[in-house]
Write an enzyme that holds these catalytic residues in place. Structure first.
Site, PDB file in Angstrom:
ATOM      1  N   THR A 227       0.864  -1.183   0.000  1.00  0.00           N
ATOM      2  CA  THR A 227       0.000   0.000   0.000  1.00  0.00           C
ATOM      3  C   THR A 227       0.898   1.230   0.000  1.00  0.00           C
ATOM      4  OG1 THR A 227      -1.580  -1.242   1.252  1.00  0.00           O
ATOM      5  CG2 THR A 227      -1.881   1.131   1.219  1.00  0.00           C
TER       6      THR A 227
ATOM      7  N   ARG B 174      -6.928 -10.226   3.745  1.00  0.00           N
ATOM      8  CA  ARG B 174      -7.110 -10.158   5.198  1.00  0.00           C
ATOM      9  C   ARG B 174      -6.166 -11.162   5.837  1.00  0.00           C
ATOM     10  NH1 ARG B 174     -12.845 -12.388   5.539  1.00  0.00           N
ATOM     11  NH2 ARG B 174     -11.915 -13.536   3.829  1.00  0.00           N
TER      12      ARG B 174
ATOM     13  N   LEU C 283     -19.730  -5.041  10.641  1.00  0.00           N
ATOM     14  CA  LEU C 283     -20.611  -4.346  11.585  1.00  0.00           C
ATOM     15  C   LEU C 283     -20.521  -5.011  12.953  1.00  0.00           C
ATOM     16  CD1 LEU C 283     -23.869  -3.481   9.575  1.00  0.00           C
ATOM     17  CD2 LEU C 283     -22.097  -1.924  10.398  1.00  0.00           C
TER      18      LEU C 283
ATOM     19  N   ALA D 134     -19.414  -4.834  16.464  1.00  0.00           N
ATOM     20  CA  ALA D 134     -18.882  -3.904  17.458  1.00  0.00           C
ATOM     21  C   ALA D 134     -17.899  -4.674  18.341  1.00  0.00           C
ATOM     22  CB  ALA D 134     -20.021  -3.352  18.294  1.00  0.00           C
TER      23      ALA D 134
ATOM     24  N   GLY E  32      -7.583  -2.834  14.500  1.00  0.00           N
ATOM     25  CA  GLY E  32      -6.142  -2.834  14.723  1.00  0.00           C
ATOM     26  C   GLY E  32      -5.467  -3.498  13.542  1.00  0.00           C
TER      27      GLY E  32
ATOM     28  N   CYS F 222      -2.683  -3.036   8.814  1.00  0.00           N
ATOM     29  CA  CYS F 222      -3.148  -2.249   7.657  1.00  0.00           C
ATOM     30  C   CYS F 222      -3.998  -1.043   8.031  1.00  0.00           C
ATOM     31  CB  CYS F 222      -3.951  -3.146   6.717  1.00  0.00           C
ATOM     32  SG  CYS F 222      -2.905  -4.172   5.714  1.00  0.00           S
TER      33      CYS F 222
ATOM     34  N   LYS G 179      -2.365   2.008   9.988  1.00  0.00           N
ATOM     35  CA  LYS G 179      -1.299   2.639   9.193  1.00  0.00           C
ATOM     36  C   LYS G 179      -1.877   3.327   7.946  1.00  0.00           C
ATOM     37  CE  LYS G 179       1.100  -0.515   6.698  1.00  0.00           C
ATOM     38  NZ  LYS G 179       0.834  -0.217   5.287  1.00  0.00           N
TER      39      LYS G 179
ATOM     40  N   LYS H  88      -6.633  -9.877  15.890  1.00  0.00           N
ATOM     41  CA  LYS H  88      -7.873 -10.572  15.559  1.00  0.00           C
ATOM     42  C   LYS H  88      -7.570 -12.066  15.563  1.00  0.00           C
ATOM     43  CE  LYS H  88      -7.341 -10.715  10.600  1.00  0.00           C
ATOM     44  NZ  LYS H  88      -7.940 -10.567   9.303  1.00  0.00           N
TER      45      LYS H  88
ATOM     46  N   ARG I 176       0.425  -6.408  15.916  1.00  0.00           N
ATOM     47  CA  ARG I 176       0.648  -4.999  15.589  1.00  0.00           C
ATOM     48  C   ARG I 176      -0.653  -4.203  15.764  1.00  0.00           C
ATOM     49  NH1 ARG I 176       3.512  -5.661   9.859  1.00  0.00           N
ATOM     50  NH2 ARG I 176       2.279  -7.563   9.880  1.00  0.00           N
TER      51      ARG I 176
HETATM   52  C1  UDX Z   1      -7.584  -5.481   6.324  1.00  0.00           C
HETATM   53  C2  UDX Z   1      -8.549  -5.484   5.113  1.00  0.00           C
HETATM   54  O1  UDX Z   1      -9.713  -6.233   5.414  1.00  0.00           O
HETATM   55  C3  UDX Z   1      -7.839  -6.026   3.886  1.00  0.00           C
HETATM   56  O2  UDX Z   1      -8.708  -5.964   2.770  1.00  0.00           O
HETATM   57  C4  UDX Z   1      -6.609  -5.164   3.654  1.00  0.00           C
HETATM   58  O3  UDX Z   1      -5.950  -5.456   2.499  1.00  0.00           O
HETATM   59  C5  UDX Z   1      -5.685  -5.258   4.846  1.00  0.00           C
HETATM   60  O4  UDX Z   1      -6.399  -4.784   6.002  1.00  0.00           O
HETATM   61  P1  UDX Z   1      -6.741  -7.249   8.118  1.00  0.00           P
HETATM   62  O5  UDX Z   1      -5.888  -6.157   8.669  1.00  0.00           O
HETATM   63  O6  UDX Z   1      -6.137  -8.594   7.947  1.00  0.00           O
HETATM   64  O7  UDX Z   1      -7.303  -6.838   6.662  1.00  0.00           O
HETATM   65  O8  UDX Z   1      -7.980  -7.393   9.089  1.00  0.00           O
HETATM   66  P2  UDX Z   1      -9.572  -7.354   9.028  1.00  0.00           P
HETATM   67  O9  UDX Z   1     -10.103  -8.726   9.065  1.00  0.00           O
HETATM   68  O10 UDX Z   1     -10.062  -6.477   7.968  1.00  0.00           O
HETATM   69  O11 UDX Z   1      -9.848  -6.687  10.469  1.00  0.00           O
HETATM   70  C6  UDX Z   1      -9.274  -5.422  10.796  1.00  0.00           C
HETATM   71  C7  UDX Z   1      -9.612  -5.028  12.207  1.00  0.00           C
HETATM   72  O12 UDX Z   1     -10.967  -4.673  12.342  1.00  0.00           O
HETATM   73  C8  UDX Z   1      -9.375  -6.106  13.269  1.00  0.00           C
HETATM   74  O13 UDX Z   1      -8.810  -5.493  14.397  1.00  0.00           O
HETATM   75  C9  UDX Z   1     -10.747  -6.651  13.562  1.00  0.00           C
HETATM   76  O14 UDX Z   1     -10.851  -7.181  14.862  1.00  0.00           O
HETATM   77  C10 UDX Z   1     -11.587  -5.392  13.401  1.00  0.00           C
HETATM   78  N1  UDX Z   1     -12.973  -5.631  13.007  1.00  0.00           N
HETATM   79  C11 UDX Z   1     -13.268  -6.163  11.788  1.00  0.00           C
HETATM   80  C12 UDX Z   1     -14.009  -5.269  13.875  1.00  0.00           C
HETATM   81  O15 UDX Z   1     -13.776  -4.779  14.995  1.00  0.00           O
HETATM   82  N2  UDX Z   1     -15.295  -5.438  13.461  1.00  0.00           N
HETATM   83  C13 UDX Z   1     -15.620  -5.952  12.253  1.00  0.00           C
HETATM   84  O16 UDX Z   1     -16.817  -6.065  11.954  1.00  0.00           O
HETATM   85  C14 UDX Z   1     -14.576  -6.339  11.388  1.00  0.00           C
END
Ligand code: UDX
Length: 431
Positions: A121, A152, A248, A250, A255, A258, A261, A318, A325
Site C-alpha cells: 500500500t 485479510r 458491523l 462492534a 487494529g 493495515c 497505518k 484478531k 501490531r
Molecule cells: C484489512 C482489510 O480487510 C484487507 O482488505 C486489507 O488489504 C488489509 O487490512 P486485516 O488487517 O487482515 O485486513 O484485518 P480485518 O479482518 O479487515 O480486520 C481489521 C480489524 O478490524 C481487526 O482489528 C478486527 O478485529 C476489526 N474488526 C473487523 C471489527 O472490529 N469489526 C468488524 O466487523 C470487522
C-alpha cells in the site's frame, strides 16, 4: 509467466506462493538472510492458515523458490511484484525507504521489458516515483503499475485465490495485458484504471471499512447508554443491501498492520494537501475512544484497577493470526498496567515482547491459569477457542466475578448462570 516477488512478509509470501499455485514460476527475493534460509528449509516465518502447505507444495513442484539475490530473481521475470513494508513514519506518512531500495535494485537487474507492480500500500504518486528510480538504473523498457493487495490476515491465502476484484492501475496497454494474463485464472472482475486511482482505491477501501467499524462502535456505545442491543441494530441495518452485514461487529475497534497505518497515511496525505478528511479523522478518534471506553467500564466495575489481578484473553489483533501490531488487546493491557493492575495474558498463538507491551507481561499456558486468582477476565481477541470456554471452570479459577467480553463471543445467559457479572460491548452493564 516468470514472476519475481520482492519482500517475503505477509503480503509477499502469500502472493508469491499463490501465484505459484496459479501455475506461475515464482522467485521470492528478500534481503533478510535468515528468513530466506528458513524458507529454504521449510520454516514459514508467520502463522497464516494454509500457507505452509502451499509453500511446501509449490517448492516441491519446482514453481517457487527463495533467494536473497536480486540478480537471481529479476532478470528472467516478466512481472516483478513489490511487496515490501511501508510502515508509518514518525509524521504519519508511509515510510517509503524499502520501496525505494527495492526499485533501485530492480532497475539495476532488469534484462528485458518487465512490468513492475506495486502490491504494497503506497501513497498516490508512487508509480511515478518508482518509474524515476528504475529509469535512473536501467536502459531496459519497463512499466510500473499499481496492483494493491486486499488480503485479510488469517484468510490471506483464500482471499488471494478468491478475490472480490483485482485492481490494475496502469497507463500502458502492454503492461495491462501482462497483468490480466497474470491473474487470468482468477474468476473476478479486473478493475483497470490509472495508477493514481488504483493507489487511492486501496486507501479508500481501508478507510471506508475502518469508518464502518468505528460507526458501529459509536452506535454500540450509544446502545450501552440507552439500553439497546448493538447486535440487533447491526442485524437490522446490515440486511439493507446498501449497508451490508459485514464489518458491523462492534468490539474493541480496528487494529492490525493495515487499517491503522493506512487510515493515518490517508489522513496525513490529505492534511498535507490542505484538504483534511473530517470523516476519516473522526473514525480514528472513535477508534481510540473505543479502547479507552472498555478500560473505563472495567475500572468502574472493579472500583479501581490498582492492585487488581486482571486476565486478558487474546493478544493478536484478531483471530487466526499471530500478529499483534496495533492490537486492541495490547493497547488495553498497557492501559490496565498503567492504571496499576496486575495483568496476565493468554493467546493460543500470539506472544508479545516486553519491549512491545512496555513491561514484562506474564503469558499463561491456557485461559484457566491466566484467570487463576483474577478479579476480572477480559476477552480481547475473537478466537474460536474463547467461544467454547468452560465458564464454570473459569469462574472457579478466579477470585472475582467480572467477565468483560470485548468481542461479544459469549451468551449473556450462560455467563450469568456461571456466576459472572458479565459485560459486553453494545449492551448496558448490569451493575
Ligand atoms: C484489512 C482489510 O480487510 C484487507 O482488505 C486489507 O488489504 C488489509 O487490512 P486485516 O488487517 O487482515 O485486513 O484485518 P480485518 O479482518 O479487515 O480486520 C481489521 C480489524 O478490524 C481487526 O482489528 C478486527 O478485529 C476489526 N474488526 C473487523 C471489527 O472490529 N469489526 C468488524 O466487523 C470487522
Amino acid at each position: 509467466m516468470n514472476v519475481a516477488v520482492v519482500g517475503t512478509g505477509y503480503v509477499g509470501l502469500v502472493s508469491g506462493s499463490c501465484l505459484a499455485e496459479l501455475g506461475h514460476q515464482v522467485t521470492c527475493v528478500d534481503v533478510d538472510v535468515e528468513k530466506i534460509a528458513g524458507l529454504n528449509n521449510g520454516v514459514i516465518p508467520i502463522y497464516e492458515p494454509g500457507l505452509e502447505e502451499l509453500v511446501k507444495r509449490n517448492v516441491g513442484y519446482g514453481r517457487l523458490r527463495f533467494t536473497t539475490s536480486y540478480q537471481e530473481a529479476i532478470p528472467d521475470a516478466e512481472v516483478v511484484s513489490i511487496a515490501v513494508g511501508t510502515p508509518s513514519a514518525e509524521d504519519g506518512t508511509a515510510d517509503m525507504k524499502y520501496v525505494k531500495a527495492a526499485a533501485e535494485e530492480i532497475g539495476k537487474n532488469l534484462s528485458d521489458y518487465t512490468v513492475i507492480a506495486t502490491k504494497s500500500t503506497v501513497p498516490v504518486g508512487t508509480a511515478e516515483m518508482i518509474t524515476e528510480i528504475v529509469k535512473a538504473n536501467t536502459d531496459c523498457e519497463f512499466d510500473v503499475v499499481s496492483n494493491p493487495e486486499t488480503l485479510r490476515e488469517g484468510h490471506a491465502v483464500y482471499d488471494f485465490l478468491h478475490p472480490s476484484r483485482v485492481i490494475i492501475g496502469s497507463s500502458s496497454p502492454r503492461a495491462t495485458d501482462f497483468m490480466v494474463h497474470l491473474f487470468a485464472y482468477l474468476d473476478c472482475p479486473k478493475v483497470v484504471t490509472d495508477p493514481r486511482s488504483a493507489e487511492l482505491t486501496k486507501y479508500a477501501a481501508n478507510a471506508f471499512l475502518a469508518t464502518k467499524i468505528s460507526f458501529i462502535n459509536e452506535i454500540a456505545h450509544l446502545c450501552e447508554e440507552v439500553g439497546a442491543s448493538v447486535e440487533d441494530v447491526a442485524k437490522g441495518i446490515g440486511l439493507d443491501p446498501r449497508i451490508g452485514k459485514d464489518f458491523l461487529h462492534a468490539g474493541l475497534g480496528w487494529g492490525g498492520s493495515c487499517f491503522p497505518k493506512d487510515v493515518l497515511a490517508l489522513s496525513t496525505l490529505a492534511a498535507s494537501l490542505d484538504y483534511p478528511l473530517p470523516i476519516v479523522n473522526a473514525a480514528i478518534k472513535t477508534n481510540v475512544h473505543t479502547r479507552e471506553r472498555v478500560v473505563s467500564r472495567l475500572e468502574k466495575a472493579l472500583g479501581s484497577c490498582a492492585g487488581k489481578k486482571i486476565a486478558v484473553l487474546g493478544l493478536a489483533f484478531k483471530d487466526n493470526t499471530d500478529d499483534t501490531r496495533e492490537s486492541a488487546a495490547v493497547a488495553i493491557i498497557r492501559e490496565l498496567h498503567n492504571r496499576g493492575a496486575e495483568v496476565r495474558a493468554y493467546d493460543p498463538i500470539a506472544n508479545v515482547t516486553s519491549e512491545h507491551v512496555g513491561f514484562d507481561l506474564e503469558h499463561s499456558a491456557d485461559p484457566y491459569s491466566a484467570a487463576e486468582g483474577a478479579e476480572a477476565v477480559v476477552i480481547a481477541t475473537e478466537w474460536d477457542e474463547f467461544r467454547n470456554l468452560d465458564l464454570q471452570r473459569l469462574k472457579k479459577a478466579m477470585s472475582g466475578d467480572i467477565l468483560f467480553d470485548g468481542r461479544n463471543l459469549l451468551s449473556q445467559e450462560e455467563a450469568e448462570r456461571s456466576g459472572f457479572r458479565y459485560f459486553r460491548v453494545g449492551r448496558k452493564s448490569k451493575m
